[in-house]
Design a protein around this motif. Structure first.
Motif, PDB file in Angstrom:
ATOM      1  N   LYS A   1       0.777  -1.144   0.036  1.00  0.00           N
ATOM      2  CA  LYS A   1       0.036   0.014  -0.244  1.00  0.00           C
ATOM      3  C   LYS A   1       0.811   1.202  -0.087  1.00  0.00           C
ATOM      4  O   LYS A   1       0.730   2.020  -0.897  1.00  0.00           O
ATOM      5  CB  LYS A   1      -1.035   0.134   1.264  1.00  0.00           C
ATOM      6  CG  LYS A   1      -1.921  -1.120   1.120  1.00  0.00           C
ATOM      7  CD  LYS A   1      -3.002  -0.666   2.235  1.00  0.00           C
ATOM      8  CE  LYS A   1      -2.391  -0.568   3.703  1.00  0.00           C
ATOM      9  NZ  LYS A   1      -2.214  -1.876   4.268  1.00  0.00           N
ATOM     10  N   PRO A   2       1.678   1.472   0.932  1.00  0.00           N
ATOM     11  CA  PRO A   2       2.425   2.838   1.032  1.00  0.00           C
ATOM     12  C   PRO A   2       3.326   2.637  -0.430  1.00  0.00           C
ATOM     13  O   PRO A   2       3.840   4.033  -0.813  1.00  0.00           O
ATOM     14  CB  PRO A   2       3.447   2.652   2.205  1.00  0.00           C
ATOM     15  CG  PRO A   2       3.303   1.232   2.576  1.00  0.00           C
ATOM     16  CD  PRO A   2       2.069   0.461   2.014  1.00  0.00           C
ATOM     17  N   ILE A   3       3.839   1.839  -0.764  1.00  0.00           N
ATOM     18  CA  ILE A   3       4.701   1.785  -1.892  1.00  0.00           C
ATOM     19  C   ILE A   3       3.846   2.052  -3.221  1.00  0.00           C
ATOM     20  O   ILE A   3       4.568   3.125  -3.899  1.00  0.00           O
ATOM     21  CB  ILE A   3       5.264   0.178  -2.367  1.00  0.00           C
ATOM     22  CG1 ILE A   3       6.291  -0.010  -1.143  1.00  0.00           C
ATOM     23  CG2 ILE A   3       6.061   0.464  -3.688  1.00  0.00           C
ATOM     24  CD1 ILE A   3       6.716  -1.631  -1.127  1.00  0.00           C
ATOM     25  N   PHE A   4       2.824   1.586  -3.414  1.00  0.00           N
ATOM     26  CA  PHE A   4       1.996   2.220  -4.569  1.00  0.00           C
ATOM     27  C   PHE A   4       1.580   3.457  -4.349  1.00  0.00           C
ATOM     28  O   PHE A   4       1.463   4.457  -5.352  1.00  0.00           O
ATOM     29  CB  PHE A   4       0.941   1.235  -4.761  1.00  0.00           C
ATOM     30  CG  PHE A   4       1.417   0.111  -5.598  1.00  0.00           C
ATOM     31  CD1 PHE A   4       1.023   0.119  -7.191  1.00  0.00           C
ATOM     32  CD2 PHE A   4       1.908  -1.069  -5.204  1.00  0.00           C
ATOM     33  CE1 PHE A   4       1.390  -0.902  -7.812  1.00  0.00           C
ATOM     34  CE2 PHE A   4       2.244  -2.035  -6.153  1.00  0.00           C
ATOM     35  CZ  PHE A   4       2.059  -2.193  -7.269  1.00  0.00           C
ATOM     36  N   ALA A   5       1.294   3.927  -3.201  1.00  0.00           N
ATOM     37  CA  ALA A   5       0.840   5.308  -2.996  1.00  0.00           C
ATOM     38  C   ALA A   5       1.923   6.303  -3.124  1.00  0.00           C
ATOM     39  O   ALA A   5       1.561   7.406  -3.162  1.00  0.00           O
ATOM     40  CB  ALA A   5       0.295   5.494  -1.329  1.00  0.00           C
TER      41      ALA A   5
ATOM     42  N   SER B   1       6.006   9.765  -6.568  1.00  0.00           N
ATOM     43  CA  SER B   1       7.389  10.096  -6.340  1.00  0.00           C
ATOM     44  C   SER B   1       8.565   9.531  -7.029  1.00  0.00           C
ATOM     45  O   SER B   1       9.457   9.830  -7.212  1.00  0.00           O
ATOM     46  CB  SER B   1       7.385  10.071  -4.619  1.00  0.00           C
ATOM     47  OG  SER B   1       8.671  10.302  -4.285  1.00  0.00           O
ATOM     48  N   ALA B   2       8.202   8.082  -7.018  1.00  0.00           N
ATOM     49  CA  ALA B   2       9.350   7.242  -7.915  1.00  0.00           C
ATOM     50  C   ALA B   2       9.270   7.569  -9.268  1.00  0.00           C
ATOM     51  O   ALA B   2      10.379   7.256  -9.733  1.00  0.00           O
ATOM     52  CB  ALA B   2       8.773   5.754  -7.697  1.00  0.00           C
ATOM     53  N   GLY B   3       8.448   8.056  -9.752  1.00  0.00           N
ATOM     54  CA  GLY B   3       8.376   8.526 -11.253  1.00  0.00           C
ATOM     55  C   GLY B   3       7.939   7.225 -12.055  1.00  0.00           C
ATOM     56  O   GLY B   3       7.892   6.812 -13.154  1.00  0.00           O
ATOM     57  N   MET B   4       7.210   6.185 -11.265  1.00  0.00           N
ATOM     58  CA  MET B   4       6.837   4.959 -11.890  1.00  0.00           C
ATOM     59  C   MET B   4       5.844   5.179 -13.092  1.00  0.00           C
ATOM     60  O   MET B   4       4.875   5.871 -12.995  1.00  0.00           O
ATOM     61  CB  MET B   4       6.095   4.069 -10.779  1.00  0.00           C
ATOM     62  CG  MET B   4       5.788   2.635 -11.147  1.00  0.00           C
ATOM     63  SD  MET B   4       4.445   2.415 -11.861  1.00  0.00           S
ATOM     64  CE  MET B   4       3.107   2.175 -10.514  1.00  0.00           C
TER      65      MET B   4
END
Length: 309
Positions: free
Chosen positions: A268-272, A276-279
């Motif tokens: 959850k926090p990763i996909f949120a 920020s990641a630029g994914m």
């Protein structure tokens, strides 16, 4: 330990726990995220796909995957096809060929390791495997012919400072050449790049000593977590550097790969933190699963139901 791609190409050279159910607040927040088509890294079907490429990809498409990242094939080339042929097949099935994996240096099995068995039960025999050190321009020309947007170094030696230096040179050279034909180059990690070598962390050197525009990162979330890293913190430290992700899960021992949502990583926090990641794209992957179709079906179900991608 499961036989994984990390072991398969090694030598070519408990942080985020608890799969908690989404709260209403978290669900509302995630529902506002930018949606991305769900992709699949075809290494998940290594040793299986070559028996029936069209049949395998037809089932993948039926499960709901929209983008593909290709990898190694025991048929050679792109699952026995030329780039344009493979692209045409993928497009006819309603999917896009987005990215391709290539080795950074000549393939070598780790000492004592054996090739995994194929569908016939016999050890897989690979044709010559192209690599960036020796075949960079050929690889770039081929993926350009197939209209692929991303070229990714799947692995490159980082066991010594000399190997790290050589890898950085290859990555910078490839990134520059790929940019000339409109392809974004990236590097894919395992956990070994986070293990210090003579007091220096290889991944830190790869980030700092490669051109940030020409060499992006495809962050394998599970291997990063296994190494004790927090992907969200990595995104904060290097915003926009991670346009590609590999998404798979790990059990509590951090030794066995699971379908997404079937392990202990809290996504959850990763996909949120995707912006920020630029994914831009993410690819589900399960190295050497017992049942690849069951795994990718479970992963798709979790992503759609819990993360609402």
């Amino acid at each position: 330990m499961n036989y994984s791609r990390r072991n398969f190409i090694k030598g070519t050279g408990a942080l985020v726990l608890g799969g908690m159910a989404l709260s209403g607040k978290a669900a509302s927040f995630l529902s506002n995220m930018e949606h991305h088509p769900v992709g699949l890294q075809l290494f998940t079907f290594f040793g299986v796909i070559d028996e029936d490429v069209n049949g395998t990809l037809s089932k993948v498409a039926a499960i709901g995957y929209k983008e593909l990242e290709s990898a190694f094939s025991k048929k050679g080339g792109y699952y026995g096809m030329k780039p344009k042929e493979f692209k045409a097949m993928v497009n006819e099935l309603g999917m896009s060929w987005t990215s391709h994996h290539v080795l950074g240096a000549p393939f070598k099995l780790p000492p004592g390791a054996k090739m995994p068995a194929g569908a016939d039960g016999k050890p897989i025999v690979l044709p010559p495997v192209l690599n960036l050190r020796d075949n960079m321009q050929q690889v770039i020309d081929e993926v350009a012919e197939g209209g692929v947007k991303y070229l990714v170094c799947a692995n490159s030696p980082t066991a010594t400072l000399e190997e790290i230096k050589s890898t950085i040179e290859v990555l910078n050279k490839t990134g520059e050449a790929a940019k000339k034909v409109g392809i974004q180059f990236a590097y894919h990690n395992h956990d070994m790049e986070f293990h210090a070598v003579d007091g220096k962390v290889p991944y830190d050197l790869l980030l700092s000593e490669t051109d940030a525009n020409n060499v992006k990162m495809e962050l394998d979330l599970a291997w990063a977590v296994k190494a004790g890293k927090n992907p969200v913190e990595m995104f904060k430290e290097h915003p926009g550097r991670f346009p590609l992700w590999h998404v798979k899960d790990l059990d509590a021992s951090r030794q066995n790969i699971q379908p997404v949502g079937g392990g202990t990583i809290d996504f959850k926090p990763i996909f949120a933190a995707a912006k920020s990641a630029g994914m831009q794209h993410f690819f589900v992957e399960h190295d050497m699963p017992k049942d690849a179709f069951a795994s990718i079906t479970a992963s798709m179900g979790y992503l759609k139901d819990k993360l609402m991608v």
